[in-house]
Write a protein that holds these residues in place. Structure first.
Motif, mmCIF file in Angstrom:
data_model
loop_
_atom_site.group_PDB
_atom_site.id
_atom_site.type_symbol
_atom_site.label_atom_id
_atom_site.label_comp_id
_atom_site.label_asym_id
_atom_site.label_seq_id
_atom_site.Cartn_x
_atom_site.Cartn_y
_atom_site.Cartn_z
ATOM 1 N N LYS A 33 0.749 -1.589 -0.297
ATOM 2 C CA LYS A 33 -0.319 0.038 -0.453
ATOM 3 C C LYS A 33 1.141 1.367 0.104
ATOM 4 N N ARG A 34 1.883 0.813 0.327
ATOM 5 C CA ARG A 34 2.904 2.741 0.791
ATOM 6 C C ARG A 34 3.433 3.143 -0.864
ATOM 7 N N TYR A 35 3.251 1.698 -1.697
ATOM 8 C CA TYR A 35 3.643 1.805 -3.067
ATOM 9 C C TYR A 35 2.432 2.618 -4.070
ATOM 10 N N ILE A 36 1.166 2.534 -3.537
ATOM 11 C CA ILE A 36 0.220 2.907 -4.664
ATOM 12 C C ILE A 36 1.141 4.100 -5.451
ATOM 13 N N LYS A 37 1.190 5.211 -4.756
ATOM 14 C CA LYS A 37 1.320 6.337 -5.492
ATOM 15 C C LYS A 37 2.439 6.015 -6.629
ATOM 16 N N ILE A 38 2.714 5.914 -6.471
ATOM 17 C CA ILE A 38 4.481 5.566 -7.029
ATOM 18 C C ILE A 38 3.498 4.602 -8.059
ATOM 19 N N LYS A 39 3.461 3.902 -8.321
ATOM 20 C CA LYS A 39 2.432 2.947 -8.989
ATOM 21 C C LYS A 39 1.572 3.197 -9.592
ATOM 22 N N LYS A 40 0.695 4.295 -9.862
ATOM 23 C CA LYS A 40 -0.086 5.310 -10.503
ATOM 24 C C LYS A 40 0.542 6.208 -11.110
ATOM 25 N N PHE A 41 1.621 6.877 -10.914
ATOM 26 C CA PHE A 41 2.735 8.119 -11.624
ATOM 27 C C PHE A 41 3.383 7.162 -12.958
ATOM 28 N N ILE A 42 3.733 5.768 -12.510
ATOM 29 C CA ILE A 42 4.696 5.036 -13.380
ATOM 30 C C ILE A 42 3.238 4.325 -14.735
ATOM 31 N N GLN A 43 2.055 4.147 -13.999
ATOM 32 C CA GLN A 43 0.781 3.629 -14.887
ATOM 33 C C GLN A 43 0.291 4.845 -15.872
ATOM 34 N N LYS A 44 0.288 5.795 -15.434
ATOM 35 C CA LYS A 44 0.248 7.006 -15.831
ATOM 36 C C LYS A 44 1.096 7.613 -17.555
ATOM 37 N N GLU A 45 2.201 7.373 -17.014
ATOM 38 C CA GLU A 45 3.112 8.230 -17.366
ATOM 39 C C GLU A 45 3.346 7.045 -19.437
ATOM 40 N N HIS A 46 2.692 5.831 -18.473
ATOM 41 C CA HIS A 46 3.214 4.525 -19.565
ATOM 42 C C HIS A 46 1.875 5.058 -20.197
ATOM 43 N N LYS A 47 0.581 4.658 -20.088
ATOM 44 C CA LYS A 47 -0.652 4.721 -20.647
ATOM 45 C C LYS A 47 -1.021 6.202 -21.439
ATOM 46 N N LYS A 48 0.379 7.600 -20.923
ATOM 47 C CA LYS A 48 0.021 8.869 -21.982
ATOM 48 C C LYS A 48 1.366 7.857 -22.955
ATOM 49 N N SER A 49 2.759 7.349 -22.671
ATOM 50 C CA SER A 49 2.796 7.211 -24.083
ATOM 51 C C SER A 49 2.043 6.350 -25.426
ATOM 52 N N LEU A 50 1.580 5.362 -24.798
ATOM 53 C CA LEU A 50 0.786 4.707 -25.371
ATOM 54 C C LEU A 50 -0.315 5.366 -25.946
ATOM 55 N N HIS A 51 -1.155 6.624 -25.043
ATOM 56 C CA HIS A 51 -2.109 7.619 -26.425
ATOM 57 C C HIS A 51 -0.731 8.225 -27.199
ATOM 58 N N GLU A 52 -0.284 8.713 -26.965
ATOM 59 C CA GLU A 52 0.805 8.777 -28.243
ATOM 60 C C GLU A 52 1.859 8.025 -29.094
ATOM 61 N N ASN A 53 1.434 6.766 -29.196
ATOM 62 C CA ASN A 53 1.544 5.906 -30.090
ATOM 63 C C ASN A 53 3.266 6.009 -29.767
ATOM 64 N N LYS A 54 3.585 6.390 -29.050
ATOM 65 C CA LYS A 54 4.884 5.959 -29.170
ATOM 66 C C LYS A 54 5.625 4.643 -28.761
ATOM 67 N N LYS A 55 6.193 4.672 -29.092
ATOM 68 C CA LYS A 55 7.206 2.894 -29.594
ATOM 69 C C LYS A 55 8.021 2.744 -27.778
ATOM 70 N N THR A 56 7.390 1.829 -27.068
ATOM 71 C CA THR A 56 7.424 1.574 -25.354
ATOM 72 C C THR A 56 7.003 0.627 -25.026
ATOM 73 N N THR A 57 8.103 -0.331 -23.647
ATOM 74 C CA THR A 57 8.105 -1.206 -23.892
ATOM 75 C C THR A 57 8.557 -1.152 -22.231
ATOM 76 N N VAL A 58 8.427 -2.755 -21.636
ATOM 77 C CA VAL A 58 8.786 -2.579 -20.241
ATOM 78 C C VAL A 58 10.322 -4.005 -20.634
ATOM 79 N N TYR A 59 11.304 -4.074 -18.827
ATOM 80 C CA TYR A 59 11.721 -4.770 -18.954
ATOM 81 C C TYR A 59 11.937 -4.729 -17.257
ATOM 82 N N THR A 60 12.218 -6.721 -17.047
ATOM 83 C CA THR A 60 12.807 -6.475 -15.753
ATOM 84 C C THR A 60 14.268 -7.220 -15.940
ATOM 85 N N SER A 61 14.198 -6.941 -14.436
ATOM 86 C CA SER A 61 15.678 -8.498 -14.371
ATOM 87 C C SER A 61 15.152 -9.617 -14.572
ATOM 88 N N ALA A 62 16.164 -10.637 -14.330
ATOM 89 C CA ALA A 62 15.833 -12.407 -14.571
ATOM 90 C C ALA A 62 15.498 -13.111 -12.644
#
Length: 191
Positions: A33-62
Motif C-alpha cells: 500500500k505504501r507504493y500505490i502513489k508510485i505505481k499510479k505515476f508509472i502507469q499514468k506515464e505509460h498510458k500517456k506514451s501509448l496514447h501518443e503512439n510512442k514505441k514503449t516496452t517494459v523490462y525486468t531483470s531475471a
C-alpha cells in the motif's frame, strides 16, 4: 531520443534486514500500500506514451524481486533481461550492507570484496549496463525494474565518477529515476 524510467524493486526480507542480495532470488515482502502513489505515476506515464503512439516496452531483470515488482505495477507483458540482473557478489551474498560497503573496493580492473570470491568481473558488469542502454535505443520510452547496485553503478558511469562512490549513493526500494538518451542524465523523481 529514449526516455527510461528505472525503478528499483520493492523491498524484500533481506532489504529489511540490510543484507546484500546479489543474485539471491528473494521475493518481495512488504506492505505494498505504501507504493500505490508510485505505481499510479508509472502507469499514468505509460498510458500517456501509448496514447501518443510512442514505441514503449517494459523490462525486468531475471530475478524474482523485479518480476514481482513489475506485476505489482500491473505490467504483464514485460521482457526479462539478464543484463539488468544485480551485481553477482559471489560469496558476499547475505553479508550485512554496512560491512559489504566497508570491504568493497572497485579498482580500474576489478570489483573486490575483502575475503570473498566469485565476484562478477567489473568489465562484464559495465558491459551489461552499457549494452542494455544501447538495446533500448529503438524505443521512445522504457520502464525498467532493476536493482540498487546496478543503478548506483549506472549513476557513476554517467557522471564519470570513481566507482567507489557507490558507497555514498543512497537508492531506496521503489525509488524512480528517469534517464534521457539525449542528455545522458539520470535524475531521481520525487513522487
Amino acid at each position: 531520443m529514449t526516455k527510461i524510467f528505472f525503478i528499483r524493486h520493492l523491498p524484500t526480507e533481506w532489504n529489511k534486514l540490510k543484507k546484500i542480495q546479489g543474485l539471491k532470488n528473494n521475493p518481495i515482502s512488504t506492505n505494498k500500500k505504501r507504493y500505490i502513489k508510485i505505481k499510479k505515476f508509472i502507469q499514468k506515464e505509460h498510458k500517456k506514451s501509448l496514447h501518443e503512439n510512442k514505441k514503449t516496452t517494459v523490462y525486468t531483470s531475471a530475478l524474482k524481486r523485479t518480476i514481482e515488482t513489475a506485476i505489482f505495477f500491473e505490467f504483464e507483458n514485460f521482457k526479462i533481461s539478464k543484463k539488468l540482473n544485480e551485481l553477482n557478489v559471489g560469496t558476499a551474498e547475505g553479508m550485512p550492507k554496512d560491512l559489504f560497503y566497508k570491504q568493497l573496493n572497485i579498482s580500474k580492473k576489478k570489483i573486490e570484496i575483502k575475503g570473498h570470491k566469485k565476484i562478477e568481473n567489473k568489465k562484464n558488469f559495465e558491459k551489461r549496463i552499457i549494452s542494455f542502454l544501447k538495446e533500448t535505443k529503438r524505443f521512445d520510452e522504457v520502464i525498467c525494474f532493476c536493482h540498487g547496485i546496478w543503478l548506483k553503478y549506472l549513476h557513476c558511469l554517467l557522471k564519470n565518477l570513481n566507482f567507489n562512490k557507490i558507497k555514498n549513493i543512497n537508492i531506496k526500494n521503489a525509488d524512480v529515476f528517469i534517464y534521457s538518451s539525449k542528455n545522458k542524465n539520470l535524475k531521481k523523481l520525487i513522487i
